[in-house]
Design a protein around this motif. Structure first.
Motif, PDB file in Angstrom:
ATOM      1  N   TYR A  55      59.831  87.168  52.944  1.00  0.00           N
ATOM      2  CA  TYR A  55      60.661  87.216  53.934  1.00  0.00           C
ATOM      3  C   TYR A  55      61.402  85.971  53.682  1.00  0.00           C
ATOM      4  CZ  TYR A  55      64.439  88.041  57.256  1.00  0.00           C
ATOM      5  OH  TYR A  55      65.366  88.310  57.985  1.00  0.00           O
ATOM      6  N   LYS A  56      60.605  85.319  54.441  1.00  0.00           N
ATOM      7  CA  LYS A  56      61.305  83.369  54.829  1.00  0.00           C
ATOM      8  C   LYS A  56      61.288  82.871  53.469  1.00  0.00           C
ATOM      9  CE  LYS A  56      60.900  82.746  58.767  1.00  0.00           C
ATOM     10  NZ  LYS A  56      62.331  81.943  59.080  1.00  0.00           N
ATOM     11  N   THR A  57      60.525  82.957  52.382  1.00  0.00           N
ATOM     12  CA  THR A  57      60.793  82.431  51.276  1.00  0.00           C
ATOM     13  C   THR A  57      61.742  83.115  49.353  1.00  0.00           C
ATOM     14  OG1 THR A  57      58.739  82.876  50.186  1.00  0.00           O
ATOM     15  CG2 THR A  57      59.318  80.754  51.517  1.00  0.00           C
ATOM     16  N   ASP A  58      62.890  84.433  50.470  1.00  0.00           N
ATOM     17  CA  ASP A  58      63.503  84.987  49.916  1.00  0.00           C
ATOM     18  C   ASP A  58      64.966  84.380  49.785  1.00  0.00           C
ATOM     19  OD1 ASP A  58      64.024  87.898  48.274  1.00  0.00           O
ATOM     20  OD2 ASP A  58      65.366  87.856  50.038  1.00  0.00           O
ATOM     21  N   TRP A  61      64.184  80.154  45.756  1.00  0.00           N
ATOM     22  CA  TRP A  61      63.466  79.721  44.499  1.00  0.00           C
ATOM     23  C   TRP A  61      64.521  81.007  43.316  1.00  0.00           C
ATOM     24  CZ3 TRP A  61      59.048  79.384  47.371  1.00  0.00           C
ATOM     25  CH2 TRP A  61      58.765  78.684  47.857  1.00  0.00           C
ATOM     26  N   ASP A  62      64.961  80.361  42.560  1.00  0.00           N
ATOM     27  CA  ASP A  62      65.701  80.097  41.455  1.00  0.00           C
ATOM     28  C   ASP A  62      65.493  79.493  39.509  1.00  0.00           C
ATOM     29  OD1 ASP A  62      67.111  81.772  39.994  1.00  0.00           O
ATOM     30  OD2 ASP A  62      68.905  80.807  39.796  1.00  0.00           O
ATOM     31  N   TYR A  63      64.218  80.824  39.356  1.00  0.00           N
ATOM     32  CA  TYR A  63      63.663  79.721  38.663  1.00  0.00           C
ATOM     33  C   TYR A  63      64.675  80.643  36.669  1.00  0.00           C
ATOM     34  CZ  TYR A  63      59.434  79.536  41.208  1.00  0.00           C
ATOM     35  OH  TYR A  63      58.885  79.293  42.255  1.00  0.00           O
ATOM     36  N   ARG A  64      65.259  80.645  36.724  1.00  0.00           N
ATOM     37  CA  ARG A  64      65.900  81.405  35.912  1.00  0.00           C
ATOM     38  C   ARG A  64      66.926  80.451  35.019  1.00  0.00           C
ATOM     39  NH1 ARG A  64      67.883  87.630  36.244  1.00  0.00           N
ATOM     40  NH2 ARG A  64      67.665  87.365  33.188  1.00  0.00           N
ATOM     41  N   ALA A  65      66.728  80.299  33.722  1.00  0.00           N
ATOM     42  CA  ALA A  65      67.844  79.180  33.606  1.00  0.00           C
ATOM     43  C   ALA A  65      67.984  77.816  34.075  1.00  0.00           C
ATOM     44  CB  ALA A  65      69.017  80.011  33.691  1.00  0.00           C
ATOM     45  N   LYS A  66      66.802  77.157  34.462  1.00  0.00           N
ATOM     46  CA  LYS A  66      66.268  76.422  35.133  1.00  0.00           C
ATOM     47  C   LYS A  66      65.833  75.415  33.738  1.00  0.00           C
ATOM     48  CE  LYS A  66      66.764  76.957  38.883  1.00  0.00           C
ATOM     49  NZ  LYS A  66      67.916  76.854  39.223  1.00  0.00           N
ATOM     50  N   ARG A  67      66.565  74.206  33.625  1.00  0.00           N
ATOM     51  CA  ARG A  67      66.005  73.491  32.093  1.00  0.00           C
ATOM     52  C   ARG A  67      65.391  71.772  32.987  1.00  0.00           C
ATOM     53  NH1 ARG A  67      72.317  73.258  30.020  1.00  0.00           N
ATOM     54  NH2 ARG A  67      71.726  74.947  28.807  1.00  0.00           N
ATOM     55  N   ARG A  68      64.666  71.088  32.532  1.00  0.00           N
ATOM     56  CA  ARG A  68      63.423  70.037  32.625  1.00  0.00           C
ATOM     57  C   ARG A  68      64.740  69.062  33.748  1.00  0.00           C
ATOM     58  NH1 ARG A  68      61.658  67.214  28.131  1.00  0.00           N
ATOM     59  NH2 ARG A  68      60.406  68.474  28.161  1.00  0.00           N
ATOM     60  N   GLY A  69      64.676  68.616  34.771  1.00  0.00           N
ATOM     61  CA  GLY A  69      65.244  67.876  35.357  1.00  0.00           C
ATOM     62  C   GLY A  69      65.798  68.701  36.545  1.00  0.00           C
ATOM     63  N   ASP A  70      66.293  70.402  36.247  1.00  0.00           N
ATOM     64  CA  ASP A  70      66.605  70.230  37.546  1.00  0.00           C
ATOM     65  C   ASP A  70      65.971  70.817  38.564  1.00  0.00           C
ATOM     66  OD1 ASP A  70      69.181  70.676  35.756  1.00  0.00           O
ATOM     67  OD2 ASP A  70      69.054  72.712  34.727  1.00  0.00           O
ATOM     68  N   LEU A  71      66.449  70.663  39.745  1.00  0.00           N
ATOM     69  CA  LEU A  71      66.160  71.576  41.049  1.00  0.00           C
ATOM     70  C   LEU A  71      66.103  72.926  41.025  1.00  0.00           C
ATOM     71  CD1 LEU A  71      68.079  69.444  43.233  1.00  0.00           C
ATOM     72  CD2 LEU A  71      66.000  69.053  42.456  1.00  0.00           C
ATOM     73  N   ILE A  72      64.792  73.582  42.074  1.00  0.00           N
ATOM     74  CA  ILE A  72      64.020  74.900  41.518  1.00  0.00           C
ATOM     75  C   ILE A  72      65.457  75.296  43.067  1.00  0.00           C
ATOM     76  CG2 ILE A  72      62.225  76.441  41.933  1.00  0.00           C
ATOM     77  CD1 ILE A  72      60.660  74.779  40.257  1.00  0.00           C
ATOM     78  N   VAL A  73      64.892  74.192  43.863  1.00  0.00           N
ATOM     79  CA  VAL A  73      65.410  74.688  45.274  1.00  0.00           C
ATOM     80  C   VAL A  73      67.038  74.882  45.341  1.00  0.00           C
ATOM     81  CG1 VAL A  73      66.027  73.905  47.794  1.00  0.00           C
ATOM     82  CG2 VAL A  73      63.929  73.730  46.957  1.00  0.00           C
ATOM     83  N   GLU A  74      67.458  76.441  46.074  1.00  0.00           N
ATOM     84  CA  GLU A  74      68.916  76.425  45.578  1.00  0.00           C
ATOM     85  C   GLU A  74      68.572  76.431  46.927  1.00  0.00           C
ATOM     86  OE1 GLU A  74      71.004  77.665  43.323  1.00  0.00           O
ATOM     87  OE2 GLU A  74      69.150  77.836  42.270  1.00  0.00           O
ATOM     88  N   ARG A  75      70.022  75.305  46.912  1.00  0.00           N
ATOM     89  CA  ARG A  75      71.153  75.035  48.430  1.00  0.00           C
ATOM     90  C   ARG A  75      72.270  75.710  48.976  1.00  0.00           C
ATOM     91  NH1 ARG A  75      69.278  68.413  48.773  1.00  0.00           N
ATOM     92  NH2 ARG A  75      67.631  68.348  47.572  1.00  0.00           N
TER      93      ARG A  75
END
Length: 75
Positions: A55-58, A61-75
């Protein structure tokens, strides 16, 4: 092929007793404070902690369409 049957082995009495005990375990089960505590931990506490973490981490993170150097955390 003909001949001796090499797959037969002598049965170990200890292994037979262990198998019988495992298959008849429900007949000898008793509720004690220890078994109640272990059951509560596995039935309520562990799923509760996993659910709380999910529930707390829902959506964090967004793992779709990430490239090298992109952040995983959605702000």
């Amino acid at each position: 092929m003909g001949g001796l049957q090499h797959y037969k082995m002598a049965l170990d009495p200890a292994i037979i007793r262990l198998g019988n005990m495992s298959s008849n375990r429900y007949k000898y089960f008793r509720w004690t404070p220890r078994t109640a505590r272990i059951t509560f931990i596995w039935v309520a506490l562990v799923p509760g902690l996993v659910g709380y973490a999910a529930y707390k981490t829902d959506g964090l993170w967004d793992y779709r369409a990430k490239r090298r150097g992109d952040l995983i955390v959605e702000r």
